[in-house]
Write a protein that holds these residues in place. Structure first.
Motif, mmCIF file in Angstrom:
data_model
loop_
_atom_site.group_PDB
_atom_site.id
_atom_site.type_symbol
_atom_site.label_atom_id
_atom_site.label_comp_id
_atom_site.label_asym_id
_atom_site.label_seq_id
_atom_site.Cartn_x
_atom_site.Cartn_y
_atom_site.Cartn_z
ATOM 1 N N ILE B 18 0.855 -1.203 0.000
ATOM 2 C CA ILE B 18 0.000 0.000 0.000
ATOM 3 C C ILE B 18 0.889 1.252 0.000
ATOM 4 O O ILE B 18 0.677 2.186 -0.775
ATOM 5 C CB ILE B 18 -0.962 -0.002 1.216
ATOM 6 C CG1 ILE B 18 -2.048 -1.084 1.030
ATOM 7 C CG2 ILE B 18 -1.596 1.369 1.433
ATOM 8 C CD1 ILE B 18 -2.959 -1.282 2.243
ATOM 9 N N LEU B 32 -6.576 1.868 -3.876
ATOM 10 C CA LEU B 32 -5.548 1.114 -3.142
ATOM 11 C C LEU B 32 -5.932 -0.360 -3.044
ATOM 12 O O LEU B 32 -5.072 -1.239 -3.104
ATOM 13 C CB LEU B 32 -5.372 1.680 -1.733
ATOM 14 C CG LEU B 32 -4.625 2.987 -1.612
ATOM 15 C CD1 LEU B 32 -4.553 3.409 -0.162
ATOM 16 C CD2 LEU B 32 -3.218 2.851 -2.182
ATOM 17 N N VAL B 43 -8.584 -4.025 3.645
ATOM 18 C CA VAL B 43 -7.696 -2.943 3.196
ATOM 19 C C VAL B 43 -7.869 -1.726 4.103
ATOM 20 O O VAL B 43 -6.884 -1.099 4.509
ATOM 21 C CB VAL B 43 -7.966 -2.592 1.711
ATOM 22 C CG1 VAL B 43 -7.196 -1.357 1.292
ATOM 23 C CG2 VAL B 43 -7.575 -3.769 0.817
#
Lengths: 119, 119
Positions: B18, B32, B43
């Motif tokens: 990331i 992302l 995430v």
């Protein structure tokens, strides 16, 4: 030995203090344990985690086990950090250059400033 | 925000990926999440860990949340690593100098080499 091992091994204040001590020279387990208010067994566990990450190496001198600091895993970590930081800095520079170029495009000639009006 | 937070946040391949993406420029959460085969929720959790370590910052642009890379925590970590490595290298240099000095002491004059015998 991976970046995860290195990072997890470093992510503990006792283990960082052990490395800090070893960076001043090799030492026996008992010497390493001395400044800490935890059992010799706990210290041994911390040392094993550091050994697994290859941050600490063990050598025998007769009946003694001497622990040594190995800085090599730092190189990979430092390299990764530098790469990310460089990419980000380049990105900021590019953004800066783009904004300056836009600024110049908005001003056709240097002496026309007064005509630009709404800014 | 401590060195522990920084190290624990970095000690995960998804979170490093990331950051690697963000080092090329700011992005939305959905952007992302795209390359990863995990839920948006996972995430988001990773991003929160990165935010807690101040490695990622969030800014609003209208209704959008944009995530930005913050390299500042790298400085503290790099500084700590450099300090340990320098101490260790100095220690090795000192050891080296000591061994050389011992060597010189064992050889009173440079031309006496042949007399040294058992070496």
């Amino acid at each position: 030995m991976t970046l995860d091992d290195t990072l997890l091994a470093l992510a503990d204040p006792t283990r960082r203090a052990i490395l800090q001590r070893l960076s001043r020279g090799e030492a026996r387990v008992t010497e390493l344990a001395e400044p800490f208010d935890i059992s010799l067994n706990s210290v041994s566990k911390h040392i094993r985690i550091l050994e697994r990450a290859d941050l600490v190496r063990r050598r025998r001198a007769g009946r003694e086990h001497l622990l040594t600091f190995n800085t090599a895993p730092f190189d990979e970590l430092a390299e990764w950090m530098t790469a990310q930081r460089t990419l980000w800095m380049n990105r900021l520079d590019a953004l800066d250059a783009m904004l300056r170029a836009e600024d110049r495009a908005a001003v056709p000639a240097p002496k026309r400033r007064k005509k630009r009006g709404s800014r």
